[in-house]
Write a protein that holds these residues in place. Structure first.
Motif, PDB file in Angstrom:
ATOM      1  N   GLY A  87       0.814  -1.209   0.000  1.00 50.95           N
ATOM      2  CA  GLY A  87       0.000   0.000   0.000  1.00 50.95           C
ATOM      3  C   GLY A  87       0.851   1.264   0.000  1.00 50.95           C
ATOM      4  N   ALA A  88       1.941   1.260   0.793  1.00 45.09           N
ATOM      5  CA  ALA A  88       2.835   2.417   0.798  1.00 45.09           C
ATOM      6  C   ALA A  88       3.512   2.585  -0.567  1.00 45.09           C
ATOM      7  N   SER A  89       3.877   1.477  -1.195  1.00 43.31           N
ATOM      8  CA  SER A  89       4.501   1.542  -2.522  1.00 43.31           C
ATOM      9  C   SER A  89       3.530   2.111  -3.543  1.00 43.31           C
ATOM     10  N   LEU A  90       2.273   1.691  -3.467  1.00 38.51           N
ATOM     11  CA  LEU A  90       1.267   2.230  -4.376  1.00 38.51           C
ATOM     12  C   LEU A  90       1.080   3.731  -4.157  1.00 38.51           C
ATOM     13  N   ALA A  91       1.105   4.172  -2.897  1.00 44.10           N
ATOM     14  CA  ALA A  91       0.976   5.600  -2.606  1.00 44.10           C
ATOM     15  C   ALA A  91       2.161   6.380  -3.176  1.00 44.10           C
ATOM     16  N   VAL A  92       3.372   5.811  -3.067  1.00 46.15           N
ATOM     17  CA  VAL A  92       4.556   6.477  -3.626  1.00 46.15           C
ATOM     18  C   VAL A  92       4.441   6.594  -5.139  1.00 46.15           C
ATOM     19  N   LEU A  93       4.000   5.522  -5.793  1.00 52.38           N
ATOM     20  CA  LEU A  93       3.857   5.560  -7.247  1.00 52.38           C
ATOM     21  C   LEU A  93       2.817   6.582  -7.685  1.00 52.38           C
ATOM     22  N   LEU A  94       1.700   6.624  -6.972  1.00 50.07           N
ATOM     23  CA  LEU A  94       0.678   7.616  -7.308  1.00 50.07           C
ATOM     24  C   LEU A  94       1.202   9.031  -7.082  1.00 50.07           C
ATOM     25  N   GLY A  95       1.971   9.221  -6.017  1.00 49.81           N
ATOM     26  CA  GLY A  95       2.552  10.534  -5.770  1.00 49.81           C
ATOM     27  C   GLY A  95       3.541  10.952  -6.846  1.00 49.81           C
ATOM     28  N   VAL A  96       4.387  10.019  -7.275  1.00 43.47           N
ATOM     29  CA  VAL A  96       5.352  10.319  -8.342  1.00 43.47           C
ATOM     30  C   VAL A  96       4.627  10.639  -9.646  1.00 43.47           C
ATOM     31  N   ALA A  97       3.614   9.840  -9.968  1.00 42.47           N
ATOM     32  CA  ALA A  97       2.868  10.071 -11.205  1.00 42.47           C
ATOM     33  C   ALA A  97       2.154  11.425 -11.169  1.00 42.47           C
ATOM     34  N   LEU A  98       1.548  11.755 -10.027  1.00 40.96           N
ATOM     35  CA  LEU A  98       0.851  13.040  -9.909  1.00 40.96           C
ATOM     36  C   LEU A  98       1.835  14.207 -10.001  1.00 40.96           C
ATOM     37  N   ALA A  99       2.993  14.052  -9.361  1.00 41.31           N
ATOM     38  CA  ALA A  99       4.003  15.117  -9.414  1.00 41.31           C
ATOM     39  C   ALA A  99       4.505  15.327 -10.839  1.00 41.31           C
ATOM     40  N   CYS A 100       4.733  14.239 -11.553  1.00 41.56           N
ATOM     41  CA  CYS A 100       5.203  14.363 -12.937  1.00 41.56           C
ATOM     42  C   CYS A 100       4.119  14.955 -13.844  1.00 41.56           C
ATOM     43  N   LEU A 101       2.864  14.693 -13.509  1.00 40.80           N
ATOM     44  CA  LEU A 101       1.770  15.176 -14.346  1.00 40.80           C
ATOM     45  C   LEU A 101       1.534  16.675 -14.182  1.00 40.80           C
ATOM     46  N   VAL A 102       1.449  17.142 -12.946  1.00 42.14           N
ATOM     47  CA  VAL A 102       1.098  18.547 -12.697  1.00 42.14           C
ATOM     48  C   VAL A 102       2.273  19.376 -12.197  1.00 42.14           C
ATOM     49  N   GLY A 103       3.338  18.728 -11.749  1.00 48.58           N
ATOM     50  CA  GLY A 103       4.470  19.453 -11.190  1.00 48.58           C
ATOM     51  C   GLY A 103       5.088  20.489 -12.121  1.00 48.58           C
ATOM     52  N   PRO A 104       5.363  20.141 -13.404  1.00 45.58           N
ATOM     53  CA  PRO A 104       5.969  21.140 -14.295  1.00 45.58           C
ATOM     54  C   PRO A 104       5.127  22.401 -14.478  1.00 45.58           C
ATOM     55  N   LEU A 105       3.834  22.314 -14.195  1.00 44.90           N
ATOM     56  CA  LEU A 105       2.978  23.494 -14.314  1.00 44.90           C
ATOM     57  C   LEU A 105       3.051  24.392 -13.088  1.00 44.90           C
ATOM     58  N   LEU A 106       3.627  23.878 -11.987  1.00 41.92           N
ATOM     59  CA  LEU A 106       3.642  24.616 -10.728  1.00 41.92           C
ATOM     60  C   LEU A 106       5.025  25.122 -10.338  1.00 41.92           C
ATOM     61  N   THR A 107       6.064  24.693 -11.005  1.00 41.08           N
ATOM     62  CA  THR A 107       7.414  25.104 -10.611  1.00 41.08           C
ATOM     63  C   THR A 107       7.741  26.531 -11.018  1.00 41.08           C
ATOM     64  N   GLY A 108       7.032  27.050 -12.015  1.00 40.35           N
ATOM     65  CA  GLY A 108       7.311  28.403 -12.475  1.00 40.35           C
ATOM     66  C   GLY A 108       8.414  28.494 -13.500  1.00 40.35           C
ATOM     67  N   HIS A 109       8.905  27.343 -13.948  1.00 40.94           N
ATOM     68  CA  HIS A 109       9.981  27.332 -14.944  1.00 40.94           C
ATOM     69  C   HIS A 109       9.568  26.418 -16.096  1.00 40.94           C
ATOM     70  N   PRO A 110       9.579  26.907 -17.335  1.00 34.94           N
ATOM     71  CA  PRO A 110       9.398  25.994 -18.472  1.00 34.94           C
ATOM     72  C   PRO A 110      10.551  24.985 -18.530  1.00 34.94           C
ATOM     73  N   TYR A 111      10.250  23.770 -18.940  1.00 42.95           N
ATOM     74  CA  TYR A 111      11.283  22.730 -18.919  1.00 42.95           C
ATOM     75  C   TYR A 111      12.421  23.005 -19.904  1.00 42.95           C
ATOM     76  N   ASP A 112      12.158  23.834 -20.925  1.00 45.14           N
ATOM     77  CA  ASP A 112      13.190  24.117 -21.914  1.00 45.14           C
ATOM     78  C   ASP A 112      13.767  25.530 -21.785  1.00 45.14           C
ATOM     79  N   ARG A 113      13.403  26.263 -20.735  1.00 41.19           N
ATOM     80  CA  ARG A 113      13.915  27.621 -20.537  1.00 41.19           C
ATOM     81  C   ARG A 113      15.364  27.562 -20.070  1.00 41.19           C
ATOM     82  N   ILE A 114      16.245  28.275 -20.743  1.00 44.00           N
ATOM     83  CA  ILE A 114      17.661  28.333 -20.397  1.00 44.00           C
ATOM     84  C   ILE A 114      17.934  29.652 -19.668  1.00 44.00           C
ATOM     85  N   TYR A 115      18.428  29.569 -18.444  1.00 46.76           N
ATOM     86  CA  TYR A 115      18.849  30.736 -17.684  1.00 46.76           C
ATOM     87  C   TYR A 115      20.367  30.866 -17.834  1.00 46.76           C
TER      88      TYR A 115
END
Length: 370
Positions: A27-55
Motif C-alpha cells: 500500500g505504501a509503494s502504491l501511494a509512492v507511485l501515485l505521488g510520483v505520477a501526480l508530481a510528474c503530471l502537474v508538477g511542471p505546471l507549478l514550478t514556475g519554470h518551463p522545462y526548456d527555458r535556459i537561464y
C-alpha cells in the motif's frame, strides 16, 4: 461472458483488494507511485519554470531554498553587463527588490544599451532616473528578477526539478506502454504455446528464439533510418522485443498448470481451449506475470536511457530520467545534484514498483499470500 464468469472475476478482484489492503508495504509503494505520477503530471505546471527555458546567468546552480540572485552576485553581474554595454558601473546600490547604479562613459551614453538589463536573467527592464548635462552619466534603476531553484540547474542553466518531472512523464509513459504491449502479446502467446504443447508449442517458441537472435540495437537503427527519431519509435522498438521474456515465463507456468486436475476436469466437461485459457490458465499465471511486469517498467526505463545515450532515444529539448542521469554522470564531480535528483526519482520509482509487484504477486496467488 456468463454470470459465473462475472462472479469469478468479481471474487478474484475482491480477494486481491482484501490482500493488498492487508499488505502495508504494498500500500505504501502504491501511494509512492501515485505521488510520483501526480508530481510528474502537474508538477511542471507549478514550478514556475518551463522545462526548456535556459537561464544563461545560472548554469550549474546548486539546489537552494533561497531566492536568486544572491546579494554577493549582483555587483559582479552588473560589472559583466557594463562591460558588454561598454560603460562603467558606479555608485551601485542593491536593494531588496531593485538595484540603482550610475552608468558612466567617456562619451555620451546611448539609452538603448539599457536593453541589456531586460535580456538578463537577473534584472528586469531598466529606467533612467537622471542624466548628466553632457550625457556621459546615466542614473538608472532596474528591478531584480527573483527566482528559486529548489533542485538546482543543469549545465545549460535549465531548472532541474522541472526537467526531472517532465522527464518522468516520458519515462513512465514509455515504461507503462511497453509493459502493456508485453503483457498483451506475451501473456496470450505464452499461454497458448504452453497449453497447446507439442508441435504448436515447438513452432511458436522457435519463432521466439528467432526474434531473440535479432540484434536489438541494429533493429532500432533500421527503424530510425526509415522513420526518423521520435518517442513513438522508441515505444514501438521496445514493445516489439520485451514481450519475448513475458511469453517464456507464461509458457512455463502454463505447462505446469495444464497438468492440474481442475484443467483436466474442464477439458472433460467439454470447455473450449479459449475458455480454459481465459478461466483457468491465464488467471493462475497472474502472480509471476504481475511481478515480472512490475520489474519490466524500470527495465524499459533503463533501456530507453541506453538508447538516448546512443542518440537514438529522446531528443532535446525533451528529456527523460535516463537522459538526465547520463548527463549527471558526466558532471558528478562538479555538480553532483545533476545526478542525485533524477537518480533519486528513478530509484524511488523502481523500489516502489518492485515492492508493489511482490505484493500483487502474493495477492494474485490462488494459494494465498506467502
Amino acid at each position: 461472458m456468463s454470470a459465473r464468469d462475472l462472479d469469478d472475476g468479481a471474487s478474484l478482484a475482491l480477494r486481491v483488494r482484501r490482500r493488498l489492503l492487508g499488505d502495508r508495504l504494498a500500500g505504501a509503494s502504491l501511494a509512492v507511485l501515485l505521488g510520483v505520477a501526480l508530481a510528474c503530471l502537474v508538477g511542471p505546471l507549478l514550478t514556475g519554470h518551463p522545462y526548456d527555458r535556459i537561464y544563461y546567468d545560472y548554469p550549474r546552480t546548486p539546489p537552494s531554498l533561497a531566492l536568486y540572485p544572491r546579494p554577493g552576485t549582483v555587483e559582479p553581474a552588473l560589472a559583466r553587463l557594463a562591460f558588454r554595454m561598454r560603460v562603467r558601473a558606479e555608485d551601485v546600490a542593491v536593494g531588496p527588490d531593485a538595484v540603482r547604479l550610475t552608468l558612466a562613459a567617456d562619451g555620451p551614453v546611448d539609452a538603448r544599451v539599457l536593453t541589456y538589463f531586460a535580456r538578463s536573467d537577473l534584472f528586469g527592464a531598466a529606467r533612467v532616473l537622471a542624466r548628466s548635462g553632457d550625457g556621459t552619466r546615466l542614473t538608472v534603476e532596474a528591478p531584480l528578477r527573483r527566482t528559486r531553484f529548489l533542485a538546482g540547474t543543469d549545465g545549460l542553466g535549465r531548472d532541474l526539478l522541472t526537467r526531472t518531472l517532465a522527464g518522468g512523464r516520458v519515462s513512465l509513459a514509455l515504461g507503462l506502454m511497453a509493459t502493456a504491449v508485453a503483457l498483451g502479446i506475451g501473456v496470450a502467446y505464452g499461454a497458448a504455446a504452453g497449453y497447446l504443447g507439442g508441435r504448436a508449442d515447438a513452432v511458436m517458441m522457435r519463432l521466439v528464439d528467432i526474434l531473440y537472435a535479432l540484434p536489438f540495437v541494429f533493429f532500432v537503427i533500421m527503424l530510425v533510418v526509415f522513420f526518423g527519431r521520435s518517442v513513438g519509435l522508441i515505444f514501438l522498438a521496445v514493445g516489439a522485443v520485451e514481450w519475448l521474456d513475458m511469453a517464456r515465463i507464461v509458457r512455463a507456468e502454463a505447462m505446469a498448470i495444464r497438468r492440474q486436475d481442475y484443467v483436466r476436469a474442464a477439458e472433460a466437461l467439454g470447455l473450449t481451449t479459449a475458455a480454459i485459457l481465459r478461466r483457468h490458465v491465464v488467471p493462475n499465471t497472474l502472480g509471476p506475470v504481475v511481478a515480472f511486469a512490475a520489474l519490466l517498467v524500470p527495465r524499459v526505463i533503463l533501456l530507453e536511457s541506453f538508447l538516448s545515450f546512443l542518440g537514438l532515444g529522446v531528443q532535446e529539448p525533451m528529456t527523460s530520467w535516463g537522459v538526465l542521469i547520463a548527463d549527471g554522470a558526466r558532471s558528478i564531480e562538479t555538480s553532483p545534484w545533476m545526478l542525485l535528483v533524477p537518480a533519486c526519482a528513478l530509484v524511488a520509482t523502481l523500489m516502489a514498483l518492485t515492492l508493489l509487484g511482490e505484493g500483487l504477486a502474493d495477492a494474485l496467488d490462488p494459494r494465498g499470500p506467502r
